[in-house]
Design a protein around this motif. Structure first.
Motif, PDB file in Angstrom:
ATOM      1  N   SER A 186       0.789  -0.996   0.021  1.00 11.38           N
ATOM      2  CA  SER A 186      -0.057  -0.018   0.039  1.00 11.38           C
ATOM      3  C   SER A 186       0.737   1.231  -0.246  1.00 11.38           C
ATOM      4  O   SER A 186       2.158   1.022   0.352  1.00 11.38           O
ATOM      5  CB  SER A 186      -0.818   0.043   1.158  1.00 11.38           C
ATOM      6  OG  SER A 186      -0.149   0.240   2.428  1.00 11.38           O
ATOM      7  N   ARG A 187       0.368   2.456  -0.292  1.00 14.93           N
ATOM      8  CA  ARG A 187       1.142   3.652  -0.304  1.00 14.93           C
ATOM      9  C   ARG A 187       1.369   4.121   1.147  1.00 14.93           C
ATOM     10  O   ARG A 187       2.434   4.549   1.314  1.00 14.93           O
ATOM     11  CB  ARG A 187       0.101   4.728  -1.096  1.00 14.93           C
ATOM     12  CG  ARG A 187      -0.125   4.346  -2.672  1.00 14.93           C
ATOM     13  CD  ARG A 187      -1.008   5.570  -3.124  1.00 14.93           C
ATOM     14  NE  ARG A 187      -1.410   5.162  -4.428  1.00 14.93           N
ATOM     15  CZ  ARG A 187      -2.405   4.557  -4.862  1.00 14.93           C
ATOM     16  NH1 ARG A 187      -3.130   3.843  -3.835  1.00 14.93           N
ATOM     17  NH2 ARG A 187      -2.713   4.168  -6.270  1.00 14.93           N
ATOM     18  N   TYR A 188       0.174   3.802   1.921  1.00 12.95           N
ATOM     19  CA  TYR A 188       0.570   4.178   3.322  1.00 12.95           C
ATOM     20  C   TYR A 188       1.662   3.727   3.880  1.00 12.95           C
ATOM     21  O   TYR A 188       2.517   4.055   4.691  1.00 12.95           O
ATOM     22  CB  TYR A 188      -0.596   4.022   4.009  1.00 12.95           C
ATOM     23  CG  TYR A 188      -0.654   4.349   5.641  1.00 12.95           C
ATOM     24  CD1 TYR A 188      -0.531   5.753   5.896  1.00 12.95           C
ATOM     25  CD2 TYR A 188      -0.631   3.468   6.655  1.00 12.95           C
ATOM     26  CE1 TYR A 188      -0.540   6.176   7.277  1.00 12.95           C
ATOM     27  CE2 TYR A 188      -0.409   3.899   7.777  1.00 12.95           C
ATOM     28  CZ  TYR A 188      -0.337   5.216   8.144  1.00 12.95           C
ATOM     29  OH  TYR A 188      -0.258   5.501   9.612  1.00 12.95           O
ATOM     30  N   ALA A 538      -1.181  11.271   4.910  1.00 20.14           N
ATOM     31  CA  ALA A 538      -1.557   9.872   5.377  1.00 20.14           C
ATOM     32  C   ALA A 538      -3.194   9.556   4.985  1.00 20.14           C
ATOM     33  O   ALA A 538      -3.412   8.641   4.424  1.00 20.14           O
ATOM     34  CB  ALA A 538      -1.550   9.385   6.823  1.00 20.14           C
ATOM     35  N   GLN A 539      -4.004  10.490   5.154  1.00 20.08           N
ATOM     36  CA  GLN A 539      -5.647  10.550   4.729  1.00 20.08           C
ATOM     37  C   GLN A 539      -5.717  10.444   3.415  1.00 20.08           C
ATOM     38  O   GLN A 539      -6.456   9.463   3.071  1.00 20.08           O
ATOM     39  CB  GLN A 539      -6.231  11.966   5.368  1.00 20.08           C
ATOM     40  CG  GLN A 539      -7.697  11.900   5.046  1.00 20.08           C
ATOM     41  CD  GLN A 539      -8.133  13.354   5.460  1.00 20.08           C
ATOM     42  OE1 GLN A 539      -7.548  14.314   5.772  1.00 20.08           O
ATOM     43  NE2 GLN A 539      -9.540  13.197   5.415  1.00 20.08           N
ATOM     44  N   LEU A 541      -3.406   9.019   1.381  1.00 21.59           N
ATOM     45  CA  LEU A 541      -2.772   7.870   0.661  1.00 21.59           C
ATOM     46  C   LEU A 541      -3.849   6.635   1.159  1.00 21.59           C
ATOM     47  O   LEU A 541      -4.084   5.769   0.349  1.00 21.59           O
ATOM     48  CB  LEU A 541      -1.550   7.790   1.333  1.00 21.59           C
ATOM     49  CG  LEU A 541      -0.510   8.746   0.690  1.00 21.59           C
ATOM     50  CD1 LEU A 541       0.995   8.345   1.464  1.00 21.59           C
ATOM     51  CD2 LEU A 541      -0.484   8.829  -0.636  1.00 21.59           C
ATOM     52  N   ILE A 542      -4.458   6.687   2.323  1.00 24.54           N
ATOM     53  CA  ILE A 542      -5.205   5.729   2.791  1.00 24.54           C
ATOM     54  C   ILE A 542      -6.472   5.651   1.912  1.00 24.54           C
ATOM     55  O   ILE A 542      -7.106   4.505   1.417  1.00 24.54           O
ATOM     56  CB  ILE A 542      -5.607   5.796   4.245  1.00 24.54           C
ATOM     57  CG1 ILE A 542      -4.167   5.767   5.036  1.00 24.54           C
ATOM     58  CG2 ILE A 542      -6.588   4.848   4.588  1.00 24.54           C
ATOM     59  CD1 ILE A 542      -4.432   6.090   6.562  1.00 24.54           C
ATOM     60  N   ASP A 545      -5.539   4.030  -1.451  1.00 23.41           N
ATOM     61  CA  ASP A 545      -5.382   2.614  -1.301  1.00 23.41           C
ATOM     62  C   ASP A 545      -6.759   1.897  -1.110  1.00 23.41           C
ATOM     63  O   ASP A 545      -6.950   0.827  -1.723  1.00 23.41           O
ATOM     64  CB  ASP A 545      -4.597   2.440   0.075  1.00 23.41           C
ATOM     65  CG  ASP A 545      -3.221   2.666  -0.120  1.00 23.41           C
ATOM     66  OD1 ASP A 545      -2.758   2.762  -1.191  1.00 23.41           O
ATOM     67  OD2 ASP A 545      -2.621   3.072   1.038  1.00 23.41           O
TER      68      ASP A 545
END
Length: 656
Positions: A186-188, A538-539, A541-542, A545
């Motif tokens: 995942s990106r995160y 992070a928001q 990227l999640i 994903d």
């Protein structure tokens, strides 16, 4: 007092013409307030707008392998395990739920390539005696008991990703670099791994987000991490030495602007310099032209320094060169010219640092003529050169008519925007505009015309001439913002010195709060907008994903990641082992090749023309060559399947 304005010198239109204690100094102070407030307002709205564009770019960009990839350097060495096994064991244990796979980075420079070719030639010569007793075909050599199917050997040397050893080839182990691309699910997870300290020792297992595959600077990635700080210190020292060495041409240029010094140094030119047009040419236009010619050598030198510094991406190298060229041009074009022209010769600048604003207040208006002609010579003329593309045109003519090269890959592939040359030039003119806005306002119309023409020229060049090899995502805007704020602060310091020299205490007192407000504004922008340019949210990227998981795109993304970072100029065996593969894939590959061998036995008995191999090799070279001229294993299998015309000696060469 001035009845013949056209006959006056440019000094009349500077703040030097204002008498000490004059009420007109309030007009200059008010103008400084208006300029500062307008600039800060525009900077704020522009920073906010570009921040939104950057977030939209991140959200709307398609899945890229760089989003899931982390570059790991300074991998600890182990005597009993290879770097590949060490990476596999470390990330399988500490990032078990998010770790996908990894790809090692190999030594593949020119020296290493020559060494690999020599070793390959020795191996061929050593096996020649054994092959003489065998027929050149797909049939295994029964006389010596050795099979020509080297694919089976390579596949056995390769291991799985999550458990078994990566390979057993000792030569390949020696060619490994202590660096690898590690892929996450995942990106995160990739972002957390890149920004987290992996061990208690910050000098090992150093992680950074990987650049885009086509943006990787492969030669710098193989540099030992412990050498980077030495390289940075060396390039810093070299840059300072280059700046000091550049004082020689700058001093020569400033000598041309002072007629009395020229007549003392060259008495035989006294008669020639007394002529009006010669005097205007030598002291007005010639110094700026000479300085522009000397500055043409700065961007290539700074690009060389940035390369030696160890940037892992080509875009990062160009951004570093942009900073260096910007510092160099502001220092040499502005400060050194000012000090050399009127301060350093008197050595008064070294008496007290607190007198620096007053010294600048004396020196900058005196250099207004030079800066105005520099805008004309370097600004307006550079736009004409940009439209005509003189350097690429001359290079193309040199390639076509002197070297007789019909097609040039560099020009056919297009050229990218030269950020490290154009952005420092534009920001330098903005710096000159702010610092001279209340000291020599006559320069502003020339700058206004330049920026208007520059908008038209660069908009056309970016849309129709240059190609986008990578998207910086607005990373150059903080450079422009910081430089503009620095220009405002320098202009305010110079104004503070001017008001002090002109004995306007109240105007000087009103300038100090302006300095404080500008610094507070800059600090607010750093806290509010700059973190968005340094890292990803992070928001966001999640959410990206989860969106890809719900749409079922993750499996396709994983397949794309595994084949994205193909290292160019690898040795034949290293290219096949650059990424660990599973034993099931190896078994399937061996089975397919065995079937191809059986088909080749039957087809080899028929008489076929041998002319179709050239077309097949050329047509499949783009997909089968992995950064060099070596064919990968699937490509060789494809050629054998689709080309029954290939004679047995060629088959044998491909397998060997």
């Amino acid at each position: 007092m001035h009845k013949h304005i056209p006959l006056e010198s440019l000094d009349v239109f500077t703040i030097e013409n204002v008498k000490p204690g004059s009420r007109w100094l309030w007009a200059h102070c008010l103008a400084l307030y208006i300029i500062t407030l307008a600039a800060c307002t525009l900077l704020y709205f522009e920073y906010r707008s570009i921040t939104k564009l950057r977030l939209l770019h991140i959200v709307g960009s398609p899945p890229s392998p760089s989003h899931f990839t982390v570059l790991v350097r300074s991998i600890p060495w182990s005597a009993d395990k290879s770097y590949c096994d060490t990476v596999n064991k470390f990330f399988s244990y500490y990032h078990e739920s998010t770790y996908l796979s990894h790809q090692m980075i190999y030594k593949s420079g020119r020296v290493q390539k020559l060494k690999d070719e020599a070793e390959h030639m020795c191996k061929v010569l050593r096996e020649t005696s054994l092959e003489k007793t065998c027929k050149a075909s797909f049939v295994p050599c029964c006389c010596s008991g050795i099979s020509t199917n080297s694919f089976k050997k390579d596949s056995n040397e390769m291991g799985g990703i999550h458990g078994s050893p990566c390979y057993t080839d000792i030569d390949t182990k020696k060619k490994e670099s202590p660096a690898a691309f590690v892929f996450f699910k995942s990106r995160y997870a990739a972002l957390m791994a890149a920004q987290t300290l992996q061990t208690s020792n910050p000098m090992i297992w150093v992680t950074d987000m990987a650049p885009e595959p086509h943006d990787v600077h492969w030669s710098n990635i193989r540099i030992r991490y412990r050498q980077l700080w030495i390289r940075k210190m060396a390039t810093l020292a070299a840059s300072i030495a280059f700046m000091l060495a550049f004082l020689i041409p700058v001093t020569f240029v400033q000598g041309l602007t002072q007629l009395d010094k020229l007549q003392k140094m060259f008495p035989f030119l006294t008669g020639v310099l007394k002529k009006g047009y010669v005097n205007q040419l030598v002291t007005g236009y010639l110094p700026s032209v000479i300085l522009v010619l000397f500055l043409c050598a700065v961007p290539p030198v700074m690009m060389l320094f940035s390369t030696v510094e160890g940037s892992i991406s080509r875009s990062g190298r160009k951004k570093s060169a942009c900073w260096k060229v910007l510092y160099f041009t502001i220092w040499n074009v502005f400060f050194v010219n000012v000090f050399t022209g009127s301060v350093i010769s008197q050595l008064s600048v070294f008496d007290s640092i607190t007198d620096l604003p007053a010294q600048l207040a004396k020196a900058v208006p005196a250099q207004a003529t030079f800066f105005t002609t520099y805008v004309l010579s370097s600004g307006w003329a550079s736009l004409g050169f940009e439209v005509m593309q003189i350097c690429p045109l001359l290079y193309n003519l040199f390639q076509r008519f002197l070297l007789r090269v019909k097609d040039d890959d560099t020009l056919n592939g297009g050229i990218s925007f030269p950020y490290h040359t154009e952005i420092p030039r534009i920001l330098l003119f903005g710096f000159l505009g702010f610092t001279c806005s209340i000291l020599a306002p006559l320069m502003l119309p020339f700058l206004l015309i330049y920026f208007f023409l520059a908008y038209l020229v660069y908009r056309n060049q970016i849309l129709n001439v240059y190609i986008t090899k990578y998207d910086s995502g607005g990373q150059y805007w903080p450079i422009a913002h910081n430089t503009t704020v620095f220009s405002l602060l320098v202009a305010q310091l110079i104004a503070l010195g001017v008001f002090g020299l002109k004995r306007s205490t109240v105007a000087s007192g009103f300038t100090i709060p302006l300095l404080i407000v500008t610094l507070l504004f800059h600090q607010y922008c750093r806290q509010r907008f700059l973190p968005v340019f340094r890292s990803h949210s992070a928001q966001i990227l999640i959410d990206m994903d989860k969106k890809d998981e719900q749409s079922g795109k993750m499996e396709g993304i994983y397949e794309q990641i595994r084949s994205a970072y193909n290292q160019p100029s690898l040795a034949p065996h290293a290219s096949s082992q650059s990424e660990c593969s599973s034993p099931q894939e190896d078994k399937g590959l061996v089975d397919n090749i065995s079937e191809d061998i059986e088909k080749g036995k039957e087809i080899g008995k028929q008489d076929r023309p041998a002319g179709s191999i050239h077309h097949t090799l050329s047509s499949s070279s783009d997909k089968s060559v992995l950064g060099g001229n070596q064919l990968s294993e699937p490509a060789c299998t494809l050629i054998i399947k689709n080309n029954p015309d290939v004679p047995d000696p060629v088959h044998e060469h491909l397998f060997n």
